[in-house]
Design a protein around this motif. Structure first.
Motif, PDB file in Angstrom:
ATOM      1  N   UNK B  81      46.291  37.471  47.069  1.00 31.04           N
ATOM      2  CA  UNK B  81      45.902  38.205  48.273  1.00 31.04           C
ATOM      3  C   UNK B  81      44.433  38.625  48.253  1.00 31.04           C
ATOM      4  N   UNK B  82      43.729  38.326  47.156  1.00 28.78           N
ATOM      5  CA  UNK B  82      42.335  38.750  47.063  1.00 28.78           C
ATOM      6  C   UNK B  82      41.403  37.794  47.809  1.00 28.78           C
ATOM      7  N   UNK B  83      40.298  38.349  48.305  1.00 25.91           N
ATOM      8  CA  UNK B  83      39.287  37.511  48.943  1.00 25.91           C
ATOM      9  C   UNK B  83      38.474  36.817  47.858  1.00 25.91           C
ATOM     10  N   UNK B  84      37.700  35.797  48.263  1.00 22.19           N
ATOM     11  CA  UNK B  84      36.888  35.072  47.291  1.00 22.19           C
ATOM     12  C   UNK B  84      35.914  36.026  46.584  1.00 22.19           C
ATOM     13  N   UNK B  85      35.382  36.982  47.337  1.00 23.15           N
ATOM     14  CA  UNK B  85      34.441  37.932  46.740  1.00 23.15           C
ATOM     15  C   UNK B  85      35.128  38.801  45.673  1.00 23.15           C
ATOM     16  N   UNK B  86      36.354  39.229  45.996  1.00 27.19           N
ATOM     17  CA  UNK B  86      37.084  40.043  45.030  1.00 27.19           C
ATOM     18  C   UNK B  86      37.467  39.224  43.801  1.00 27.19           C
ATOM     19  N   UNK B  87      37.782  37.937  44.047  1.00 29.74           N
ATOM     20  CA  UNK B  87      38.113  37.071  42.914  1.00 29.74           C
ATOM     21  C   UNK B  87      36.904  36.865  42.017  1.00 29.74           C
ATOM     22  N   UNK B  88      35.740  36.689  42.672  1.00 27.48           N
ATOM     23  CA  UNK B  88      34.511  36.491  41.891  1.00 27.48           C
ATOM     24  C   UNK B  88      34.236  37.703  41.012  1.00 27.48           C
ATOM     25  N   UNK B  89      34.618  38.889  41.499  1.00 30.36           N
ATOM     26  CA  UNK B  89      34.363  40.079  40.691  1.00 30.36           C
ATOM     27  C   UNK B  89      35.295  40.141  39.484  1.00 30.36           C
ATOM     28  N   UNK B  90      36.366  39.348  39.501  1.00 33.44           N
ATOM     29  CA  UNK B  90      37.264  39.297  38.336  1.00 33.44           C
ATOM     30  C   UNK B  90      36.843  38.185  37.375  1.00 33.44           C
ATOM     31  N   UNK B  91      36.312  37.096  37.951  1.00 29.45           N
ATOM     32  CA  UNK B  91      35.904  35.964  37.113  1.00 29.45           C
ATOM     33  C   UNK B  91      34.743  36.368  36.214  1.00 29.45           C
ATOM     34  N   UNK B  92      34.848  36.009  34.963  1.00 32.79           N
ATOM     35  CA  UNK B  92      33.784  36.370  34.030  1.00 32.79           C
ATOM     36  C   UNK B  92      33.907  37.818  33.592  1.00 32.79           C
ATOM     37  N   UNK B  93      34.746  38.563  34.301  1.00 31.11           N
ATOM     38  CA  UNK B  93      34.913  39.979  34.029  1.00 31.11           C
ATOM     39  C   UNK B  93      36.267  40.232  33.363  1.00 31.11           C
ATOM     40  N   UNK B  94      37.359  40.024  34.126  1.00 25.44           N
ATOM     41  CA  UNK B  94      38.682  40.199  33.541  1.00 25.44           C
ATOM     42  C   UNK B  94      39.239  38.890  33.017  1.00 25.44           C
ATOM     43  N   UNK B  95      38.749  37.763  33.592  1.00 23.96           N
ATOM     44  CA  UNK B  95      39.199  36.476  33.061  1.00 23.96           C
ATOM     45  C   UNK B  95      37.995  35.566  32.857  1.00 23.96           C
ATOM     46  N   UNK B  96      37.970  34.924  31.727  1.00 23.71           N
ATOM     47  CA  UNK B  96      36.844  34.059  31.414  1.00 23.71           C
ATOM     48  C   UNK B  96      37.332  32.688  31.012  1.00 23.71           C
ATOM     49  N   UNK B  97      36.416  31.732  31.046  1.00 27.23           N
ATOM     50  CA  UNK B  97      36.835  30.380  30.729  1.00 27.23           C
ATOM     51  C   UNK B  97      35.819  29.712  29.805  1.00 27.23           C
ATOM     52  N   UNK B  98      36.335  29.021  28.814  1.00 27.12           N
ATOM     53  CA  UNK B  98      35.485  28.244  27.906  1.00 27.12           C
ATOM     54  C   UNK B  98      35.739  26.776  28.215  1.00 27.12           C
TER      55      UNK B  98
END
Lengths: 305, 342
Positions: B81-98
């Motif tokens: 249900x999150x917007x792309x902007x809200x998702x971006x605030x989680x990426x790299x923050x609460x979830x990261x990827x190698x």
């Protein structure tokens, strides 16, 4: 970085020497200069006299070193036609040419880079098609035709803009628009394909995975990588604009170097032609050097590699 | 297990990609979860949807792909249900990827330090100076000597192994609760692989993050993962704890994969290793029946017709096959799991 610059300067000097020899010889092998100067019905003795007067009877390498030595000290000789100093002839007019080239280059880049970036973020949409359409338009339309149409429309019918001369900034509007639109498509295409390439790369995916602001991803991470070839091209195009605006200068009666070259070729004023050819080559070399330095500044792999 | 310890929960996650030939069913109804401090290994061969699954969780799918799920939650937050902007605030923050390839995953024109610091600053964790402190601290954590000097270097000045450590440090900048490692060691040479895996697991012990480890290397999974999800053709075909899956592989595909691993002392020198004949089928169009049937030794009429249900043996343990669990086990005992190519 210092090593890189020193190496580039060294290479540039070597190229400059080579170019001056070629530029000098091209004119010598284009025909018997003494015969041309002496006129159509000159006798053999008269031609020999002319050759002697201008030093054309000496061996080639002596002539070259004489000319190059004088040129280094700023003496490019005199025009055979007006007897003015070639240096003065050129410096009087280079300002106009330079101004037109700078304006056109800036206009071209200002249109092309944002448009290229925009098109690359929305490939195959109407924005992309419009940008490509504009590029095709710019490339397909002969600039002399566009110039004439503009003169007719803005100059003659609407009377908004002056159509000839180079006295005020207003005189540069139409030539700049014409040349800017001519050089814009190549920058636009290069930016667009470069950006498409870079946006597809792993490190852009990394940047997105970091949650960076999309504008930051686009301009900080992608554009800096995509802009490198555009800078190299800009240097070449700037050289082209300095040497190749002969037609625009003639159409708009801008009294620049291009127009001077055109006149001098017609009058067989070889000291002037020779000087312009070599000078433009040197400008090319200088621009290439500058673009190398800027690229090295932007890309550590060139600078440190 | 309390809800607090659940980092990621996905139910019926599907990804469809529009391609010229039709709709590609890259991932179909995958259900998975990761708890705090736990490692979930996702295994399968190339093209079976492992990476797409991880990109779908991060919402980094290509624009032609659509993601659907009945549930997708990160620490209780509904990602759907999150917007792309809200998702971006989680990426790299609460979830990261190698990512897989450290040679191309770092931007060549910026210093390592800049690339590490920007994620910290983007998510409002602190100013430039604090970001630098954090970056130096993490480089030290990932075993890089003289971290401060390294921060001012460019990616091309570092070896592959060092770059992958940089990537790991970068992912940990904001202390994410979920880290997805997509084939983190595939591009590294063997000695670096072991070091990098050890590093990941010690970092996980320290930071207590949930880790999804995507790999085609069963050895890596056996070593690292608490639980395993085996994927084939975009579907989960077997799940269980590492022990369950390795000791008693149930799905014929898992059995085949395990027989491809050489075992010292058991695999004879002149004999050839097991291999699974055939290839992953194209996943375009209307798919029915078992996707593995064209490569399976136990294929029968029934495999062609119906949708194969996922059999839940016990919580967290299941497989997708028409055979009974004990039949499958017997098959493996008799070493009929795959044909040994001579």
């Amino acid at each position: 970085m210092l090593n890189f610059v020193i190496h580039r300067i060294y290479v540039s000097i070597l190229v400059a020497i080579t170019v001056s020899v070629i530029g000098f010889s091209l004119l010598r092998i284009s025909g018997d200069l003494a015969a041309e100067l002496a006129g159509e019905d000159a006798s053999t003795e008269e031609i020999a006299e002319v050759a002697k007067a201008y030093g054309l009877d000496r061996p080639f390498h002596v002539q070259y070193f004489d000319w190059a030595g004088k040129a280094l000290s700023g003496d490019l000789g005199r025009s055979l036609f007006t007897n003015e100093l070639v240096v003065e002839l050129i410096t009087d007019r280079i300002g106009v040419t330079f101004k037109l080239a700078i304006y056109s280059l800036i206009l071209g880049l200002l249109l092309a880079v944002p448009l290229g970036v925009l098109a690359s973020t929305r490939p195959n949409t109407w924005i992309d098609r419009m940008a490509l359409g504009l590029a095709v338009f710019g490339q397909a339309i002969p600039n002399f035709w566009l110039a004439l149409i503009m003169i007719l429309f803005f100059g003659v019918t609407l009377r908004w803009l002056p159509i000839s001369g180079s006295e005020t900034e207003w005189h540069f509007v139409m030539p700049t628009l014409t040349l800017g639109l001519t050089v814009m498509p190549q920058f636009m295409r290069l930016t667009r394909t470069g950006m498409l390439d870079v946006l597809d790369s792993d490190f852009i995916r990394t940047a997105r995975a970091k949650g960076l602001n999309p504008i930051r991803v686009l301009f900080k991470h992608a554009l800096r990588n995509a802009i490198l070839p555009v800078i190299s091209l800009a240097a070449v195009v700037f050289g082209f604009l300095l040497g190749g605006s002969v037609i625009m200068e003639s159409i708009f009666a801008l009294n620049g170097v291009g127009f001077l070259a055109f006149e001098s070729i017609q009058r067989q004023d070889f000291p002037v032609v020779q000087s312009i050819v070599v000078m433009l080559s040197f400008i090319y070399i200088l621009l290439t050097f500058l673009s190398d330095v800027i690229n090295a500044q932007l890309d550590p792999r060139i600078r440190l590699g | 297990m309390t809800d607090d310890s659940r980092v990621l929960e996905a139910k019926n996650l599907s990804v469809e990609i529009e391609v010229p030939a039709g709709i590609l069913h890259a991932v179909t109804n995958v259900t998975l979860h990761v708890d705090k401090g736990e490692t979930l290994g996702i295994v399968g061969e190339s093209g079976c949807g492992k990476s797409i699954t991880s990109l779908a969780i991060m919402n980094l799918l290509p624009s032609k792909a659509t993601r659907t799920a009945s549930k997708l939650q990160l620490e209780g937050k509904d990602l759907l249900s999150l917007s792309e902007r809200e998702l971006a605030s989680l990426r790299g923050n609460s979830m990261g990827m190698i990512f897989q390839d450290p040679m191309t995953s770092l931007n060549p024109v910026y210093r390592i330090g800049e690339q590490l610091e920007e994620v910290y600053i983007q998510h409002g964790k602190g100013n430039r100076k604090e970001a630098r402190e954090r970056a130096a601290y993490l480089l030290d954590k990932v075993g890089i000597i003289a971290p401060r000097e390294r921060l001012s270097q460019y990616p091309h000045q570092l070896s592959g192994g060092l770059r992958q450590r940089m990537m790991i440090a970068m992912t940990l900048m904001c202390e994410p609760s979920l880290v997805i490692a997509d084939e983190p060691t595939t591009a590294l040479d063997v000695t670096m692989q072991a070091q990098t895996l050890n590093l990941l697991s010690s970092l996980q012990d320290e930071f207590k993050m949930g880790l999804i480890l995507i790999t085609h290397d069963l050895g890596v999974v056996a070593r690292m993962a608490d639980r395993v999800l085996v994927m084939y053709a975009g579907k989960a075909v077997e799940t269980g704890t590492s022990q369950q899956v390795f000791d008693h592989p149930t799905h014929p595909y898992t059995q085949g994969l395990i027989q491809c691993i050489p075992v010292p002392g058991k695999t004879s020198n002149d004999g050839r290793l097991g291999s699974i004949k055939g290839m992953v089928p194209a996943l375009i169009g209307d798919l029915r029946g078992c996707m593995f049937r064209n490569r399976c030794a136990y294929v029968s009429e029934k495999c062609h017709a119906s949708e194969i249900q996922f059999n839940q043996i016990s919580p967290g343990r299941g497989y997708r096959c028409l055979l009974e669990a004990n039949e499958c086990a017997d098959n493996l005992e008799g070493n009929l799991g795959t044909e040994i190519v001579q």
